[in-house]
Design an enzyme around this catalytic site. Sequence first.
Site, PDB file in Angstrom:
ATOM      1  N   ARG A  82      10.948  -5.493  -0.892  1.00 39.18           N
ATOM      2  CA  ARG A  82      10.456  -4.110  -0.553  1.00 39.18           C
ATOM      3  C   ARG A  82       9.582  -4.052   0.698  1.00 39.18           C
ATOM      4  O   ARG A  82       9.953  -3.245   1.689  1.00 39.18           O
ATOM      5  CB  ARG A  82       9.413  -3.571  -1.650  1.00 39.18           C
ATOM      6  CG  ARG A  82       9.314  -1.974  -1.457  1.00 39.18           C
ATOM      7  CD  ARG A  82       8.926  -1.243  -2.538  1.00 39.18           C
ATOM      8  NE  ARG A  82       7.291  -1.644  -3.219  1.00 39.18           N
ATOM      9  CZ  ARG A  82       6.738  -1.309  -4.132  1.00 39.18           C
ATOM     10  NH1 ARG A  82       7.373  -0.773  -5.034  1.00 39.18           N
ATOM     11  NH2 ARG A  82       5.511  -1.814  -4.527  1.00 39.18           N
ATOM     12  N   LYS A 184       6.422   1.640   1.765  1.00 44.74           N
ATOM     13  CA  LYS A 184       5.003   1.543   1.488  1.00 44.74           C
ATOM     14  C   LYS A 184       4.304   1.533   2.605  1.00 44.74           C
ATOM     15  O   LYS A 184       3.987   0.446   3.107  1.00 44.74           O
ATOM     16  CB  LYS A 184       4.759   0.587   0.581  1.00 44.74           C
ATOM     17  CG  LYS A 184       3.870   0.952  -0.466  1.00 44.74           C
ATOM     18  CD  LYS A 184       3.863  -0.166  -1.376  1.00 44.74           C
ATOM     19  CE  LYS A 184       2.667   0.169  -2.558  1.00 44.74           C
ATOM     20  NZ  LYS A 184       2.899   1.072  -3.384  1.00 44.74           N
ATOM     21  N   GLU A 220       7.511  12.495  -6.970  1.00 43.87           N
ATOM     22  CA  GLU A 220       6.541  11.701  -7.471  1.00 43.87           C
ATOM     23  C   GLU A 220       5.233  12.080  -7.218  1.00 43.87           C
ATOM     24  O   GLU A 220       4.960  13.086  -6.579  1.00 43.87           O
ATOM     25  CB  GLU A 220       6.713  10.393  -7.314  1.00 43.87           C
ATOM     26  CG  GLU A 220       6.503  10.209  -5.630  1.00 43.87           C
ATOM     27  CD  GLU A 220       6.819   8.518  -5.196  1.00 43.87           C
ATOM     28  OE1 GLU A 220       6.353   7.730  -5.606  1.00 43.87           O
ATOM     29  OE2 GLU A 220       7.477   8.286  -4.218  1.00 43.87           O
TER      30      GLU A 220
HETATM   31  C1  LIG Z   1       3.107   1.468  -4.754  1.00 48.71           C
HETATM   32  C2  LIG Z   1       3.584   2.978  -4.919  1.00 48.71           C
HETATM   33  C3  LIG Z   1       4.388   3.462  -6.242  1.00 48.71           C
HETATM   34  C4  LIG Z   1       4.226   2.328  -7.380  1.00 48.71           C
HETATM   35  O1  LIG Z   1       4.968   1.297  -7.100  1.00 48.71           O
HETATM   36  P1  LIG Z   1       4.724   0.171  -8.069  1.00 48.71           P
HETATM   37  O2  LIG Z   1       5.668  -0.926  -7.401  1.00 48.71           O
HETATM   38  O3  LIG Z   1       5.320   0.073  -9.483  1.00 48.71           O
HETATM   39  O4  LIG Z   1       3.451  -0.630  -7.973  1.00 48.71           O
HETATM   40  C5  LIG Z   1       4.817   4.609  -6.475  1.00 48.71           C
HETATM   41  N1  LIG Z   1       4.867   5.556  -5.442  1.00 48.71           N
HETATM   42  C6  LIG Z   1       4.406   5.428  -4.320  1.00 48.71           C
HETATM   43  C7  LIG Z   1       4.359   6.425  -3.227  1.00 48.71           C
HETATM   44  C8  LIG Z   1       3.563   3.895  -4.201  1.00 48.71           C
HETATM   45  O5  LIG Z   1       3.171   3.850  -2.836  1.00 48.71           O
END
Ligand SMILES: *Cc1c(COP(=O)(O)O)cnc(C)c1O
Length: 341
Positions: A82, A184, A220
Amino acid sequence: MEKKNIDWSNIGFGYVQTDLRYVSNYKNGAWDDGCLTEDATITMNECACVLQYAQTCFEGLKAYTTVDGRIVCFRPDLNASRMADSCRRMKMPVFPEDRFVDAVVQTVKANAAWVPPYGSGASLYLRPYMFGYDSIIGVKPANEFQFRIFATPVGPYFKGGVRPLTLRVSDYDRAAPRGTGHIKAGLNYAMSLYAIVDAHEQGYDENVYLDSATRTHIEETGGANIIFVTKDGKLVTPKSDTILPSITRRSLLQVAKDYLGMEVEEREVALSEISDFAECGLCGTAAVISPVGKIVDHGKEICFNIGESGMGDTVKKLYDTLTGIQMGKLTPPAGWVKVIE
Ligand SMILES: *Cc1c(COP(=O)(O)O)cnc(C)c1O
């Protein structure tokens, strides 16, 4: 190895400086060998690209102690891939995925005294990140980059018991179609701070964002993916190109199917249908799943089952199964649990 003298069950979620962090520098088109350092500070020029144009991305994962005393990480290879996706989108050089996992292992081993014991509920949070640090004033990518991983102990997420969350449907947007919602990047968080502070001031725990193109579908929250359980026990989670692909959510889908025999659906979820769902939860590395008790849509309250434990029955089952896999109480799918030592 002697553990640090810390009241593990009572630490919160804040930065605590640990002994060693990993650093590798990218210059003249190549990454150096990387090393561990005691130096927790970064010195850079006032015109560093990250400071002016926010060329940076990050990851988050945990190291923790299993029931049989091993120190492990959960699916660090997915954080590596990722982060590679994030780097490509941000025009940053990819830190090779095998080296990413190796750097995670080195960082955890070097800070093994900071990995909380089994049963404390605490863990060692790892923060890999990368940024462009040479001086850039015209808008373009940096030429020199730094990749780092630091570790910081974090307390149990559900300290003092499970508390179901109250979310509000946000009037602000998080991610544009064809934008950066799926990576991210710090920039996604910078622009969400206004909405988070506002939500807290209004008494909500978090914002639920809608798709910004039509504002009719659930995406989300600012930092966690969302799952729903239908009245007949199906797991439903929104599908969209502008959602961050949570490793916890992807793992939960597989757990629901393969361990619990549930039907799972990844599809568009309309705001207008969420009142039909029985349970709701937020998923991410921090909490695994936080139960959602209520979503407020401009005065209209949509309530979900939260059982007696604070979690709906199905959300609880999903939570217990995934944490059971993580903690070594249930047999994990191949490759899910990376043993560090
Ligand atoms: C990091 C993150 C998540 C959660 O991801 P995980 O890999 O399960 O920790 C969900 N939404 C956003 C916007 C994020 O930055």
